[in-house]
Scaffold this active site. Structure first.
Site, PDB file in Angstrom:
ATOM      1  N   ASP A  17       0.468  -0.830  -0.284  1.00  0.00           N
ATOM      2  CA  ASP A  17       0.464  -0.062   0.025  1.00  0.00           C
ATOM      3  C   ASP A  17       0.823   1.561   0.341  1.00  0.00           C
ATOM      4  O   ASP A  17       1.823   1.682   0.706  1.00  0.00           O
ATOM      5  CB  ASP A  17      -0.812   0.368   1.136  1.00  0.00           C
ATOM      6  CG  ASP A  17      -2.066   0.348   1.078  1.00  0.00           C
ATOM      7  OD1 ASP A  17      -2.463   1.316   0.683  1.00  0.00           O
ATOM      8  OD2 ASP A  17      -3.135   0.017   1.327  1.00  0.00           O
ATOM      9  N   ASP A  18       0.900   1.851  -1.156  1.00  0.00           N
ATOM     10  CA  ASP A  18       1.762   4.034  -0.852  1.00  0.00           C
ATOM     11  C   ASP A  18       2.810   3.524  -1.309  1.00  0.00           C
ATOM     12  O   ASP A  18       3.712   4.194  -1.337  1.00  0.00           O
ATOM     13  CB  ASP A  18       1.074   4.288   0.460  1.00  0.00           C
ATOM     14  CG  ASP A  18      -0.711   4.911   0.307  1.00  0.00           C
ATOM     15  OD1 ASP A  18      -1.598   4.394  -0.558  1.00  0.00           O
ATOM     16  OD2 ASP A  18      -0.660   5.224   1.469  1.00  0.00           O
ATOM     17  N   CYS A  55      -6.869   3.625  -2.525  1.00  0.00           N
ATOM     18  CA  CYS A  55      -6.426   2.028  -2.305  1.00  0.00           C
ATOM     19  C   CYS A  55      -7.598   0.789  -2.425  1.00  0.00           C
ATOM     20  O   CYS A  55      -7.500   0.082  -3.291  1.00  0.00           O
ATOM     21  CB  CYS A  55      -5.997   1.879  -0.980  1.00  0.00           C
ATOM     22  SG  CYS A  55      -6.613   2.855   0.521  1.00  0.00           S
ATOM     23  N   HIS A 115     -10.402  -3.602   3.091  1.00  0.00           N
ATOM     24  CA  HIS A 115     -10.756  -2.649   2.669  1.00  0.00           C
ATOM     25  C   HIS A 115     -11.762  -2.512   1.227  1.00  0.00           C
ATOM     26  O   HIS A 115     -11.691  -1.432   0.285  1.00  0.00           O
ATOM     27  CB  HIS A 115      -9.223  -1.054   2.531  1.00  0.00           C
ATOM     28  CG  HIS A 115      -9.823  -0.271   3.035  1.00  0.00           C
ATOM     29  ND1 HIS A 115      -8.985   1.043   2.032  1.00  0.00           N
ATOM     30  CD2 HIS A 115     -10.508   0.727   3.244  1.00  0.00           C
ATOM     31  CE1 HIS A 115      -9.701   2.357   2.403  1.00  0.00           C
ATOM     32  NE2 HIS A 115     -10.976   2.232   3.245  1.00  0.00           N
TER      33      HIS A 115
END
Length: 260
Positions: A17-18, A55, A115
């Site tokens: 993530d990121d 995301c 998520h």
């Protein structure tokens, strides 16, 4: 029970993530990823990098193989609305790759950040239709939200909340996540060694909150003292040597609104 074709490969999907295209050393970045470098040297480095920039939509597109608006994820689950393409509800017409592989003889496990559950369905009241274990994953260990405390994460196993270890100064979610994934792989392979695995391993460490163990902070002490602009230049130079960007590639100019 369905059986996978003979020789079907195990699949490990690691989602960071990121983390940008130029972060890992595998693609010229400053962060050492030696195992991934070894794999790349024996195989391929893909040179096209596409995400939806946030995301939940990226995960929905990756898991279903469809444009994120087609599966209700034009935005994050927390900012969903009634407009078509923005509901955060993956329709039953769009199954995940985990569902397809499970129905074709794979064991499927999901570890880390999901998520993609509609925000109003994340409590113990359910419904659980959009939780990982109802979307093709036979096992889930991780959390449902956009971020979690690395020292005391909001853990879910299957559909059951579980308490993280309390009072353990050595606990860190990323170590725990890796240990659980390894344990699950060992269990599966010891009982059904011929059944291939599909593992979605979605780390949360590079996403806020940035809670890094002290030994990792010490490991990288001084390595970024040259500043962001210089790190970008060094990364681009290495990427040109690796051939993952064209030789004529130029960096975008840093906006004047962002101080050096």
């Amino acid at each position: 029970s369905p059986e996978a074709p003979k020789g079907a490969p195990n699949i490990l999907l690691i989602l960071a993530d990121d983390v940008g295209f130029g972060a890992s050393s595998t693609f010229g970045g400053p962060i050492p990823t030696p195992t991934l470098e070894t794999l790349a040297k024996a195989g391929l480095r893909y040179t096209e990098f596409h995400t939806t920039s946030i995301c939940s939509p990226t995960r929905a597109a990756l898991l279903t193989g469809r444009n994120h608006h087609q599966v209700g994820f034009g935005t994050l689950v927390e900012t969903a609305n009634n407009y078509e393409g923005y509901t955060s509800v993956i329709p039953k017409s769009a199954v995940t790759v985990a569902e397809i592989l499970k129905d074709n003889g794979y064991a499927t496990g999901m570890f880390g950040k999901y998520h993609n559950v509609p925000d109003w369905e994340t409590s113990q009241a359910g419904p659980f239709d959009h939780w990982p274990t109802y979307m093709g994953f036979q096992h889930f260990y991780g959390f449902l939200g956009g971020e979690t405390n690395q020292w005391s994460p909001a853990l879910i196993e299957g559909t059951t909340p579980i308490e993280p270890p309390h009072g353990d100064p050595s606990y860190h979610f990323e170590r725990d996540l890796a240990d659980h994934a390894i344990q699950w792989i060992r269990q599966q392979k010891s009982i059904a060694p011929d059944r291939p695995l599909f593992i979605d391993y979605a780390t949360s460490a590079a996403h806020s909150p940035h809670q890094v163990p002290k030994d990792w902070i010490a490991k990288f002490k001084g390595q970024f003292d040259q500043g962001w602009d210089k790190v970008r230049e060094e990364t681009l130079a290495r990427q040109k040597v690796l051939g993952v960007v064209p030789q004529g590639t130029q960096l975008t100019v840093r906006p004047k609104e962002i101080p050096a």
